[in-house]
Scaffold this active site. Structure first.
Site, PDB file in Angstrom:
ATOM      1  CG  ASP A  65      -2.065  -1.003   1.084  1.00 41.96           C
ATOM      2  OD1 ASP A  65      -2.278  -1.506  -0.043  1.00 41.96           O
ATOM      3  OD2 ASP A  65      -2.740  -1.277   2.096  1.00 41.96           O
ATOM      4  N   GLY A  66       2.035   1.213   0.644  1.00 40.46           N
ATOM      5  CA  GLY A  66       2.909   2.374   0.671  1.00 40.46           C
ATOM      6  C   GLY A  66       3.373   2.773  -0.719  1.00 40.46           C
TER       7      GLY A  66
ATOM      8  CG  ASP B 114       1.437  11.640  22.343  1.00 41.60           C
ATOM      9  OD1 ASP B 114       1.712  12.493  23.213  1.00 41.60           O
ATOM     10  OD2 ASP B 114       1.695  10.432  22.459  1.00 41.60           O
TER      11      ASP B 114
ATOM     12  CD  GLN C 109       6.308   9.976   1.718  1.00 40.22           C
ATOM     13  OE1 GLN C 109       7.382  10.157   1.170  1.00 40.22           O
ATOM     14  NE2 GLN C 109       5.829   8.757   1.959  1.00 40.22           N
TER      15      GLN C 109
END
Length: 295
Positions: free
Chosen positions: A75-76, A179, A250
């Site tokens: 998928d990346g 976070d 990214q």
């Protein structure tokens, strides 16, 4: 069903560095060559292929010259190709050589049958929208990116909470210490957002999910808003953190106090090709371990 029209030029994008990916890419290219298609591959892939080098082009160039692009990997790999190809409207077909395979749903051992069906017009085209991210500092743009899965505000290299304010369509929603925040498309709802407790959204939905990451309150929950909403995040004060915003994992855009992050839907959509029997819920059962029918 199919609306591709006449196919002549077919691009091949693959995750370089895996023998299995290289072997599958060679098989797919041989299959297409035998059927008379003009095959165009990424330059980095040619050194791993047998025989004479095929015609080469970058992924972005494929958007201008290819009728369809086949992505071989996980998928990346498809995420990267989609960010480059979406604005051209070039349809993408995924052959899974990764781990999960939510988007690359064709198995390597059945690619011939699947491609036979797809190249004869038996397929579905599923549109997926992307997100556009822009960071402004003192009113001036300092960074931008786009994402098929998600735009993520995070504390960077330090494990420290950050503060921010969230606005949707200009309306103040809340200030938060956490976070960070995941801004997810329906496509990304089965990725990082899911791990953070976000809801699963069907790919056909025109919606954006806002998923807090470990908020310092028990009452902060994911919010799903209209897909055309403008999301604005104002970065607050921080100590040891190095806050950043990242698109599809990214390298991030580094942020400073009072920077403003804008997230909006992009005007162009990814056109993802599936076999006719593609079933989102079947994919969820397979990839997420959901229970099958009772017997």
């Amino acid at each position: 069903e199919g609306r591709l029209g006449t196919l002549r030029n077919i691009g091949i994008v693959a995750r370089v560095g895996s023998d299995e990916v290289h072997a599958t890419a060679a098989q797919v290219i041989h299959y297409l060559d035998e059927r008379g298609f003009r095959v165009i591959v990424e330059p980095a892939l040619t050194e791993y292929l047998p025989g004479e080098p095929s015609q080469t082009a970058s992924v972005r160039q494929m958007g201008e010259i290819c009728d369809i692009v086949i992505v071989i990997g996980g998928d990346g790999c498809l995420l990267g190709a989609s960010r480059a190809l979406a604005k051209f409207g070039t349809p993408i077909l995924g052959v899974n050589r990764g781990r999960l395979g939510f988007l690359t749903d064709i198995k390597p051992d059945e690619f011939k049958k699947r491609l036979d069906d797809i190249l004869s017009g038996q397929y579905l085209i599923e549109p997926h929208f992307l997100l556009d991210c822009q960071v402004k500092r003192n009113g001036k743009p300092v960074g931008e990116g786009d994402a098929l899965n998600d735009v993520v505000l995070h504390p960077g290299i330090a494990v420290q909470m950050i503060e921010f304010e969230l606005y949707i369509e200009g309306q103040f929603v809340y200030s938060q210490r956490s976070d960070g925040l995941i801004v997810s498309t329906p496509t990304g709802s089965t990725a990082y957002s899911l791990s953070a407790g976000g809801t699963i959204m069907h790919p056909s939905l025109d919606a954006i999910a806002l998923v807090p990451m470990y908020p310092h309150t028990l009452s902060s929950r994911p919010i799903v808003v209209n897909g055309n909403s403008e999301i604005k995040i104002i970065v607050g004060h921080y100590r040891a953190a190095s806050p950043a915003v990242s698109c599809d994992g990214q390298p991030g855009i580094l942020l400073e106090t009072n920077d403003v992050v804008y997230v909006r839907k992009k005007p162009h959509k990814l056109q993802l090709i599936h076999p006719l029997d593609h079933d989102f819920y079947k994919t969820c059962r397979s990839k997420l371990g959901w229970g099958s029918k009772l017997t």
